[in-house]
Scaffold this motif. Structure first.
Motif, PDB file in Angstrom:
ATOM      1  N   ASP A   8       0.860  -1.183   0.000  1.00 39.31           N
ATOM      2  CA  ASP A   8       0.000   0.000   0.000  1.00 39.31           C
ATOM      3  C   ASP A   8       0.892   1.228   0.000  1.00 39.31           C
ATOM      4  OD1 ASP A   8      -1.839   2.212   1.094  1.00 39.31           O
ATOM      5  OD2 ASP A   8      -3.225   0.522   0.888  1.00 39.31           O
ATOM      6  N   ASP A   9       0.505   2.269  -0.730  1.00 38.77           N
ATOM      7  CA  ASP A   9       1.363   3.457  -0.801  1.00 38.77           C
ATOM      8  C   ASP A   9       1.213   4.386   0.394  1.00 38.77           C
ATOM      9  OD1 ASP A   9      -0.538   5.888  -2.590  1.00 38.77           O
ATOM     10  OD2 ASP A   9      -1.263   3.923  -1.958  1.00 38.77           O
ATOM     11  N   HIS A  10       0.256   4.117   1.284  1.00 38.58           N
ATOM     12  CA  HIS A  10       0.071   4.957   2.466  1.00 38.58           C
ATOM     13  C   HIS A  10       0.680   4.284   3.700  1.00 38.58           C
ATOM     14  CE1 HIS A  10      -3.215   6.490  -0.184  1.00 38.58           C
ATOM     15  NE2 HIS A  10      -2.761   7.646   0.293  1.00 38.58           N
ATOM     16  N   GLY A  34       5.592  -0.182  -0.879  1.00 33.75           N
ATOM     17  CA  GLY A  34       4.803   1.021  -1.076  1.00 33.75           C
ATOM     18  C   GLY A  34       4.275   1.205  -2.477  1.00 33.75           C
ATOM     19  N   SER A  35       4.559   0.237  -3.353  1.00 36.10           N
ATOM     20  CA  SER A  35       4.067   0.313  -4.732  1.00 36.10           C
ATOM     21  C   SER A  35       4.047  -1.079  -5.338  1.00 36.10           C
ATOM     22  CB  SER A  35       4.966   1.227  -5.575  1.00 36.10           C
ATOM     23  OG  SER A  35       6.226   0.613  -5.795  1.00 36.10           O
ATOM     24  N   GLU A  38       7.609  -2.121  -6.394  1.00 37.93           N
ATOM     25  CA  GLU A  38       8.422  -2.558  -5.260  1.00 37.93           C
ATOM     26  C   GLU A  38       8.003  -3.954  -4.818  1.00 37.93           C
ATOM     27  OE1 GLU A  38       9.682  -1.167  -0.713  1.00 37.93           O
ATOM     28  OE2 GLU A  38       8.196  -0.007  -1.844  1.00 37.93           O
ATOM     29  N   MET A  57      -1.989   2.780  -6.883  1.00 36.29           N
ATOM     30  CA  MET A  57      -0.798   3.307  -6.226  1.00 36.29           C
ATOM     31  C   MET A  57       0.109   3.946  -7.263  1.00 36.29           C
ATOM     32  SD  MET A  57       0.194   0.075  -3.770  1.00 36.29           S
ATOM     33  CE  MET A  57      -0.009  -1.114  -5.122  1.00 36.29           C
ATOM     34  N   ASP A  61       0.996   0.283 -10.237  1.00 38.51           N
ATOM     35  CA  ASP A  61      -0.277  -0.017  -9.586  1.00 38.51           C
ATOM     36  C   ASP A  61      -0.399  -1.490  -9.218  1.00 38.51           C
ATOM     37  OD1 ASP A  61      -0.815  -1.333 -11.928  1.00 38.51           O
ATOM     38  OD2 ASP A  61      -2.454  -0.045 -12.560  1.00 38.51           O
TER      39      ASP A  61
END
Length: 207
Positions: A8-10, A34-35, A38, A57, A61
């Protein structure tokens, strides 16, 4: 111990999910990303049992990451979006489940356990939306044996386990599944289970 990777990017979302899951005695968060890009790099090194994947993301995505990882990992989409197009794209990409971020801790833990066993995981509201939005179509006819096999696939059993349960060979199980795929116009086990549930051909797992 089931290993889970959170994508998750948050950071605050990742921290929240980490806190929810690490309470469970049989679940361990083995890593984060985070992506989508990644995740594709990190997952092969961590070898998680289940990946929780956000869809939208920056920096890669979730959908593209699912396409690249689904052959080797069981992936549950965990997102705020529940429209039919997102669900269909995620399942087509290879996701084994689709949950919304308002899921409770107990529901999330149960979903991780089910996914780790190969069971399809679908948020009730998502299942309902799919059933409502899908145009009515005549359900294909499955033989009694094909229904039995599909019910056991929905319960998370492998071909070998299904064969033992039904006293048939794993190759025969595969033949039945290929016929089911053809009748339902799908190409994989998860899509077959989702289609069969929507058409009322098999019971939803856990019911």
């Amino acid at each position: 111990m089931l290993g889970v990777m959170i994508v998750d990017d948050h950071p605050i979302v990742r921290e929240g999910l980490y806190g929810m899951l690490t309470i469970e005695p049989d679940i361990e968060v083995v890593g984060e990303a985070g992506s989508g890009d990644e995740a594709v790099v990190v997952a092969p090194r961590l070898r998680p049992d289940v990946i929780l994947m956000d869809l939208r993301m920056p920096g890669g995505d979730g959908l593209s990451a699912i396409r690249r990882l689904a052959a080797d990992f069981r992936i549950i989409v965990l997102t705020t979006y529940e429209d039919d197009a997102d669900v269909q794209r995620a399942v087509a990409a290879g996701a084994i489940g689709y949950l919304l971020k308002d899921v409770s801790r107990a529901e999330l833990a149960a979903a991780v356990r089910s996914a780790a066993q190969g069971r399809t995981v679908l948020a009730p509201s998502v299942a309902a939306r799919l059933a409502e939005q899908r145009p009515p179509a005549p359900a294909p006819t499955l033989s009694a044996r094909e229904r039995e096999v599909l019910e056991l696939v929905a319960a998370g059993l492998t071909n070998v386990e299904i064969g033992r349960r039904l006293f048939i060979g794993a190759a025969t199980v595969k033949t039945h599944l290929l016929r089911v795929f053809a009748k339902l116009e799908v190409s994989d086990r998860t899509s077959a289970v989702l289609a069969a549930i929507e058409l009322g051909l098999v019971r939803r797992p856990g019911r």
